[in-house]
Scaffold this active site. Structure first.
Site, mmCIF file in Angstrom:
data_model
loop_
_atom_site.group_PDB
_atom_site.id
_atom_site.type_symbol
_atom_site.label_atom_id
_atom_site.label_comp_id
_atom_site.label_asym_id
_atom_site.label_seq_id
_atom_site.Cartn_x
_atom_site.Cartn_y
_atom_site.Cartn_z
ATOM 1 N N TYR A 18 69.548 32.622 58.707
ATOM 2 C CA TYR A 18 68.566 32.494 59.789
ATOM 3 C C TYR A 18 68.722 33.583 60.856
ATOM 4 O O TYR A 18 68.854 33.278 62.034
ATOM 5 C CB TYR A 18 68.656 31.107 60.447
ATOM 6 C CG TYR A 18 68.761 29.978 59.446
ATOM 7 C CD1 TYR A 18 67.641 29.560 58.732
ATOM 8 C CD2 TYR A 18 69.984 29.367 59.181
ATOM 9 C CE1 TYR A 18 67.737 28.544 57.790
ATOM 10 C CE2 TYR A 18 70.082 28.351 58.236
ATOM 11 C CZ TYR A 18 68.967 27.949 57.545
ATOM 12 O OH TYR A 18 69.071 26.952 56.612
ATOM 13 N N TYR A 146 66.793 17.054 56.939
ATOM 14 C CA TYR A 146 67.035 18.388 56.381
ATOM 15 C C TYR A 146 67.478 18.217 54.933
ATOM 16 O O TYR A 146 68.402 17.451 54.647
ATOM 17 C CB TYR A 146 68.114 19.150 57.169
ATOM 18 C CG TYR A 146 68.411 20.488 56.537
ATOM 19 C CD1 TYR A 146 67.551 21.569 56.726
ATOM 20 C CD2 TYR A 146 69.507 20.650 55.696
ATOM 21 C CE1 TYR A 146 67.782 22.782 56.086
ATOM 22 C CE2 TYR A 146 69.752 21.865 55.063
ATOM 23 C CZ TYR A 146 68.888 22.920 55.263
ATOM 24 O OH TYR A 146 69.111 24.116 54.633
ATOM 25 N N ASP A 247 70.097 11.741 49.895
ATOM 26 C CA ASP A 247 70.697 13.074 49.981
ATOM 27 C C ASP A 247 72.022 12.938 50.731
ATOM 28 O O ASP A 247 72.044 12.852 51.960
ATOM 29 C CB ASP A 247 69.725 14.015 50.697
ATOM 30 C CG ASP A 247 70.267 15.438 50.804
ATOM 31 O OD1 ASP A 247 71.466 15.640 50.517
ATOM 32 O OD2 ASP A 247 69.495 16.332 51.195
ATOM 33 N N LYS A 276 78.225 20.395 49.140
ATOM 34 C CA LYS A 276 79.094 20.716 50.275
ATOM 35 C C LYS A 276 80.575 20.377 50.049
ATOM 36 O O LYS A 276 81.286 21.178 49.478
ATOM 37 C CB LYS A 276 78.512 20.085 51.529
ATOM 38 C CG LYS A 276 77.212 20.822 51.925
ATOM 39 C CD LYS A 276 76.772 20.599 53.337
ATOM 40 C CE LYS A 276 75.766 21.662 53.740
ATOM 41 N NZ LYS A 276 74.465 21.153 54.134
HETATM 42 C C1 LIG Z 1 73.221 21.580 53.427
HETATM 43 C C2 LIG Z 1 72.314 20.527 52.951
HETATM 44 C C3 LIG Z 1 71.442 20.750 51.873
HETATM 45 C C4 LIG Z 1 71.318 22.091 51.186
HETATM 46 O O1 LIG Z 1 72.492 22.486 50.580
HETATM 47 P P1 LIG Z 1 72.735 24.056 50.242
HETATM 48 O O2 LIG Z 1 74.003 24.061 49.482
HETATM 49 O O3 LIG Z 1 72.807 24.753 51.557
HETATM 50 O O4 LIG Z 1 71.560 24.510 49.435
HETATM 51 C C5 LIG Z 1 70.642 19.702 51.466
HETATM 52 N N1 LIG Z 1 70.690 18.514 52.073
HETATM 53 C C6 LIG Z 1 71.515 18.251 53.101
HETATM 54 C C7 LIG Z 1 71.546 16.896 53.715
HETATM 55 C C8 LIG Z 1 72.353 19.255 53.590
HETATM 56 O O5 LIG Z 1 73.153 19.023 54.630
#
Ligand SMILES: *Cc1c(COP(=O)(O)O)cnc(C)c1O
Length: 430
Positions: A18, A146, A247, A276
């Site tokens: 960004y 997000y 997610d 992550k």
């Molecule tokens: C970071 C994140 C993503 C995307 O993961 P990347 O490895 O950066 O593509 C998707 N969903 C959530 C909740 C996140 O925190």
């Protein structure tokens, strides 16, 4: 290359997340990372408050992870996953099936969180197509979310800070309920769920899945909401057959005080994304888990196969490190550590609430957030933190810490005191 040359080349040629290529913000060259410390090229040492975006839960260069990586590299660093399987992938999948909520038992590996979410959405669409329900092309989500930076994931990010305006015409249009409420720990009232329920019922036959971040909304606003909201979503999905995608890319592996945030509500999604902290922050790897009902539903359809297959799917190095990271987590007193971090964050950040510059202070698990009234001046506040010997990266109106679980109380105090002082300093806002 000297540090000066590194910085010069970087500034001219390399995009950071960004950022502008005309007027980039300063970057800090890191030479080494060990434990909870980042060592800068100029010799300064910073206590890490970010876990490199939720990932480095054990700190950096953990010997167990380094060893797992080195050992796997000596046998097989990568091999295609089409027509081939290997022990690291199977061992990791067996851990994920065991540790995630019970009905999740089919695993798709990918190389980043955004792709894991793309795959989850593709699973949901393909599930309904397989049933011959071609109308179900909508996703229902909540504001403040997000889910990644690729196009389909962007389309379910918060419409205001998710660049929807900019990409309207390119992005698919989905359905947005208001930001979930009440806040975590606040009293429930059925009115909190009305807007979501109305929106779902009005579009029931068009919706393939609900997608949301369970309990903690991360990069879309760092908000913590009531687990009861999530239970209601699950109830409505059960009633209507609409799939629920959780997610857990940010929340998974202990960050919120439970292994997965869904556990706060005692629910299981139909599809779940992890990433992550999956490898303890050592390698890039993600996974999408699904129930047998979803997986077999897809396979009973006309296409019969799930149409996805990344080149680096189930990379053995990443899978081996992920197994080691999960074992390390499970054999550590992580619940006690995260709970102690939460208590300390709560106590030491509380005084921020008195400042005129501060709108709200909150903590859940190993996440501490100071929401400010005005947007931060990123460059100025970043410099302030580096000068204080800590690595904290604020954005917008959010100054937050999510330290590695192994952070000692004294190091955590360095972080909280720096955040407290930054949040109260009007010169650090734009
Ligand atoms: C970071 C994140 C993503 C995307 O993961 P990347 O490895 O950066 O593509 C998707 N969903 C959530 C909740 C996140 O925190």
């Amino acid at each position: 290359m000297q540090t000066k040359d590194i910085l010069e080349f970087d500034r001219t040629h390399i995009w950071h997340p960004y950022t502008s290529m005309i007027d980039p913000l300063p970057v800090y060259p890191v030479e080494r990372a060990e434990g909870v410390r980042l060592h800068l090229a100029d010799g300064r040492v910073l206590v890490d408050g970010m876990s490199s975006w939720w990932a480095a839960i054990h700190g950096y260069s953990h010997p167990v992870l380094v060893d797992a990586l080195a050992r796997q590299a000596q046998t097989m660093s990568h091999v295609m996953f089409g027509g081939i399987t290997h022990r690291p992938a199977v061992e990791l999948a067996s851990r994920l099936v065991r540790m995630t909520p019970a009905p999740l038992e089919r695993v798709f590996f990918s190389d980043s969180g955004s792709v894991a979410v793309e795959v989850a959405i593709k699973m949901a669409f393909q599930y309904w197509l397989s049933k011959g329900e071609r109308r179900r092309t909508k996703l229902l989500t909540v504001r403040g979310g997000y889910h990644g930076d690729t196009f389909e994931t962007m389309s379910v990010c918060d419409p205001e800070n998710g660049m929807h305006g900019m990409f309207s015409g390119v992005l698919p249009q989905h359905l947005f309920a208001p930001v979930p409420s009440p806040a975590f720990g606040d009293a429930w009232n059925d009115a909190h769920f009305e807007a979501f329920e109305t929106l779902l019922r009005a579009n029931e036959g068009d919706i393939a899945a609900v997608i949301l971040e369970p309990v903690v909304q991360g990069a879309g606003g760092m908000r913590f909401y009531s687990p009861e909201y999530l239970r209601r979503v699950r109830g409505l999905c059960d009633e209507t057959g609409i799939l629920l995608i959780a997610d857990e890319i940010a929340t998974g592996f202990g960050r919120t005080g439970t292994l997965f945030a869904c556990e706060h509500a005692g629910i299981a999604p139909d599809i779940m994304c992890v990433g992550k902290a999956l490898t303890g922050g050592m390698m890039t790897l993600a996974a999408t888990l699904a129930t047998a009902e979803v997986a077999e539903g897809i396979s009973r359809g006309e296409l019969s196969v799930l149409m996805h297959g990344p080149t680096f799917m189930a990379n053995p190095l990443a899978c081996a490190v992920a197994c080691a990271s999960i074992d390390l987590l499970e054999s550590s007193p992580w619940r006690e550590r995260v709970s102690a971090i939460e208590t300390q964050l709560r106590e030491e950040l509380a005084p921020c609430a008195d400042a005129d510059t501060v709108a709200d202070v909150r903590a859940l698990g190993a996440i501490g957030v100071v929401e400010t009234v005005r947007p931060v001046n990123m460059a100025a506040m970043q410099r302030f933190f580096v000068e204080r010997g800590v690595w904290v990266r604020p954005f917008g109106r959010l100054v937050y810490i999510m330290p590695p679980f192994v952070t000692e109380p004294d190091d955590l105090s360095l972080l909280t005191h720096a955040v407290r002082d930054a949040a109260r300093d009007p010169r650090l806002f734009s």
